[in-house]
Motif scaffolding. Structure first.
Motif, short mmCIF file in Angstrom:
data_model
loop_
_atom_site.label_atom_id
_atom_site.label_comp_id
_atom_site.label_asym_id
_atom_site.label_seq_id
_atom_site.Cartn_x
_atom_site.Cartn_y
_atom_site.Cartn_z
N LEU A 1 -62.11 -2.91 -52.14
CA LEU A 1 -62.31 -3.13 -53.57
C LEU A 1 -61.12 -3.83 -54.21
O LEU A 1 -61.27 -4.52 -55.22
CB LEU A 1 -62.59 -1.79 -54.27
N VAL A 2 -59.94 -3.67 -53.63
CA VAL A 2 -58.78 -4.45 -54.09
C VAL A 2 -59.03 -5.93 -53.80
O VAL A 2 -58.80 -6.79 -54.66
CB VAL A 2 -57.49 -3.97 -53.40
N THR A 3 -59.52 -6.21 -52.62
CA THR A 3 -59.84 -7.60 -52.25
C THR A 3 -60.89 -8.19 -53.18
O THR A 3 -60.82 -9.37 -53.55
CB THR A 3 -60.34 -7.66 -50.79
N ALA A 4 -61.85 -7.35 -53.58
CA ALA A 4 -62.91 -7.79 -54.50
C ALA A 4 -62.45 -7.77 -55.95
O ALA A 4 -63.25 -8.06 -56.85
CB ALA A 4 -64.14 -6.90 -54.34
N LYS A 5 -61.18 -7.42 -56.18
CA LYS A 5 -60.58 -7.34 -57.52
C LYS A 5 -61.28 -6.30 -58.41
O LYS A 5 -61.32 -6.42 -59.63
CB LYS A 5 -60.58 -8.72 -58.20
N LEU A 6 -61.82 -5.27 -57.78
CA LEU A 6 -62.44 -4.17 -58.51
C LEU A 6 -61.51 -2.97 -58.63
O LEU A 6 -61.79 -2.03 -59.37
CB LEU A 6 -63.74 -3.76 -57.82
N VAL A 7 -60.40 -2.99 -57.88
CA VAL A 7 -59.34 -1.99 -57.99
C VAL A 7 -58.03 -2.76 -58.02
O VAL A 7 -57.84 -3.71 -57.25
CB VAL A 7 -59.36 -0.99 -56.82
N ASP A 8 -57.13 -2.37 -58.91
CA ASP A 8 -55.85 -3.07 -59.05
C ASP A 8 -54.99 -2.88 -57.81
O ASP A 8 -54.99 -1.80 -57.18
CB ASP A 8 -55.11 -2.55 -60.29
N ALA A 9 -54.24 -3.90 -57.46
CA ALA A 9 -53.40 -3.86 -56.26
C ALA A 9 -52.32 -2.78 -56.34
O ALA A 9 -51.78 -2.36 -55.30
CB ALA A 9 -52.76 -5.22 -56.03
N SER A 10 -52.02 -2.30 -57.53
CA SER A 10 -50.98 -1.27 -57.70
C SER A 10 -51.56 0.15 -57.65
O SER A 10 -50.87 1.10 -58.01
CB SER A 10 -50.27 -1.48 -59.03
N TRP A 11 -52.79 0.31 -57.20
CA TRP A 11 -53.48 1.60 -57.24
C TRP A 11 -52.71 2.71 -56.51
O TRP A 11 -52.79 3.89 -56.87
CB TRP A 11 -54.87 1.47 -56.63
N ASN A 12 -51.92 2.33 -55.48
CA ASN A 12 -51.23 3.34 -54.68
C ASN A 12 -49.72 3.35 -54.93
O ASN A 12 -48.93 3.72 -54.06
CB ASN A 12 -51.49 3.11 -53.20
N SER A 13 -49.32 2.95 -56.13
CA SER A 13 -47.89 2.87 -56.45
C SER A 13 -47.35 4.16 -57.08
O SER A 13 -46.17 4.23 -57.41
CB SER A 13 -47.61 1.69 -57.40
N ASP A 14 -48.19 5.18 -57.23
CA ASP A 14 -47.71 6.43 -57.83
C ASP A 14 -46.99 7.28 -56.78
O ASP A 14 -46.90 6.89 -55.61
CB ASP A 14 -48.85 7.20 -58.48
N GLY B 1 -51.40 7.00 -54.07
CA GLY B 1 -52.82 6.83 -54.30
C GLY B 1 -53.70 7.91 -53.71
O GLY B 1 -54.93 7.84 -53.83
N MET B 2 -53.12 8.91 -53.07
CA MET B 2 -53.91 9.95 -52.41
C MET B 2 -54.14 11.14 -53.34
O MET B 2 -53.33 11.44 -54.21
CB MET B 2 -53.22 10.42 -51.14
N ILE B 3 -55.28 11.80 -53.13
CA ILE B 3 -55.62 12.93 -53.98
C ILE B 3 -55.71 14.24 -53.19
O ILE B 3 -55.46 15.32 -53.72
CB ILE B 3 -56.96 12.67 -54.73
N THR B 4 -56.03 14.16 -51.88
CA THR B 4 -56.07 15.35 -51.02
C THR B 4 -55.67 14.95 -49.60
O THR B 4 -55.70 13.79 -49.22
CB THR B 4 -57.48 15.98 -50.96
N ASP B 5 -55.31 15.96 -48.82
CA ASP B 5 -55.06 15.81 -47.39
C ASP B 5 -55.97 16.78 -46.63
O ASP B 5 -56.55 17.70 -47.20
CB ASP B 5 -53.61 16.13 -47.04
N SER B 6 -56.08 16.56 -45.34
CA SER B 6 -56.77 17.48 -44.44
C SER B 6 -56.27 17.19 -43.04
O SER B 6 -55.36 16.38 -42.85
CB SER B 6 -58.29 17.33 -44.55
N VAL B 7 -56.86 17.83 -42.04
CA VAL B 7 -56.58 17.51 -40.64
C VAL B 7 -57.90 17.52 -39.88
O VAL B 7 -58.87 18.14 -40.32
CB VAL B 7 -55.59 18.52 -39.98
#
Length: 360
Positions: A106-119, A123-129
């Motif tokens: 979606l970044v490539t399609a310009k539907l999500v900003d390229a800086s989405w994972n700069s926080d 850019g992650m909300i959960t982890d698991s294994v």
């Protein structure tokens, strides 16, 4: 005559006044009907497994000042399918996927900003294994990656060309047997042996779990949270966290074409609060926010990450390219499609279309 003229004038005045009052009353009713004048609706498009968590999270958000006038539509399905649907025009204000490449599309399609994972959470909300799930009591003693490749064992995992969860499952076994990618031949040989034991490849992790709990297979590979979800819902399953397994990192982002970016960002901010992260934890996900509370999760001794395997670009090219890769070769030998939307044929089984629901 004068009296009649005066009465007509009064009647006309009253009529004009009545129209004016009626117009004002109509405007007042339309602006205050149900107090919905400034309500907005956000479209959440997500992968299949966290549906129960998001329904709870939305309800909690709507109790806050920022969320009390926000409604939601929700769509859940295989992560890759959902990502491609948004790229093709499915409305979304927020996207929550299984793995980073589905956001990158979606970044490539310009539907999500390229800086989405700069926080601070990248850019992650959960982890698991990735874990090995079995029937209650683990009657066949399936505890290791080697156990799953033994003759006569049936293992369920989704199709990696539709499901993000399937990629994580494959990378867990591959990373363990290839010594984090340093022995690629050993890793590929393991996957070839493993998939000879896979009788059904559903389109998503949730569909694969449903197939297992309906009675198919001896084991399933999945997120830790999926195994916990099954147990929480009364399913007779156990699971083992292998010593060598992969850390699953789940991304989320606001879309660039969101009609309500402020409200979408407010929901995203809420999801990183300790209260929201505890809801994730209670649903089996490992929080990305420290001290969020909820259950504790053990750290496997040989835990590795996608970065240890060279990153997504390398992994996707070597293992998951639909034309020429390790998994494409394995699937082709099994007669299973490597296209984005495989039909149910041979030993493959397609899941239902993505579900959609609305929430206040």
């Amino acid at each position: 005559m004068k009296l009649r003229t005066r009465m007509l004038a009064v009647s006309a005045a009253l009529l004009v006044t009545g129209i004016a009052l009626g117009g004002c009353a109509g405007t007042a009713n339309s602006s205050s009907e149900g107090g919905s004048g400034d309500e907005v609706t956000l479209a959440l498009v997500a992968y299949s497994t966290p549906q129960a968590a998001y329904e709870q999270l939305i309800a909690a958000f709507q109790k806050t000042d920022a969320g009390k006038k926000v409604k939601f539509t929700q769509s859940y399905g295989a992560s890759g399918d959902q990502s491609r649907a948004v790229a093709s025009g499915l409305k979304a204000d927020l996207v929550a996927f299984s793995l980073e490449p589905d956001i990158t599309r979606l970044v490539t399609a310009k539907l999500v900003d390229a800086s989405w994972n700069s926080d601070q959470y990248k850019g992650m909300i959960t982890d698991s294994v990735a874990v090995i799930g079995t029937r209650k009591g683990n009657p066949k003693s399936l505890k290791t990656w080697d156990d799953l490749a033994k003759p006569g064992v049936q293992v369920l995992t989704p199709n990696p060309f539709t499901s993000g969860g399937a990629k994580w499952n494959i990378l867990a076994g591959y990373g363990a047997k290839s010594k984090k990618g340093t022995d690629k031949d050993a890793g590929a040989a393991y996957l070839d042996a493993l998939f000879k034991n896979v009788p059904v490849q559903d389109n998503s992790g949730r569909a694969s779990l449903q197939t297992f709990t309906s009675g198919k297979g001896d084991a399933f590979i999945s997120y830790e949270n999926e195994a916990l979800f099954a147990q929480k819902n009364g399913q007779a399953v156990d699971y083992t966290v292998p010593d060598d397994t992969i850390l699953i990192e789940n991304p989320i982002a606001v879309t660039t074409n969101s009609a309500h970016p402020a409200e979408a960002k407010a929901f995203l901010d809420f999801l990183h609060t300790p209260a929201a992260q505890k809801i994730y934890a209670d649903n089996g996900y490992r929080p990305v926010v420290k001290d969020a509370g909820g259950p504790s999760f053990p750290t496997p001794s040989g835990l590795f990450t996608i970065a240890d395997l060279g990153g997504w670009s390398k992994v996707n090219k070597e293992l998951f390219d639909p034309g020429q890769s390790v998994m494409a070769s394995i699937e082709q030998k099994l007669g299973i499609s490597t296209s984005a939307a495989p039909a149910a044929s041979g030993s493959a089984k397609a899941s239902a279309a993505p579900s959609a629901s609305a929430s206040k």
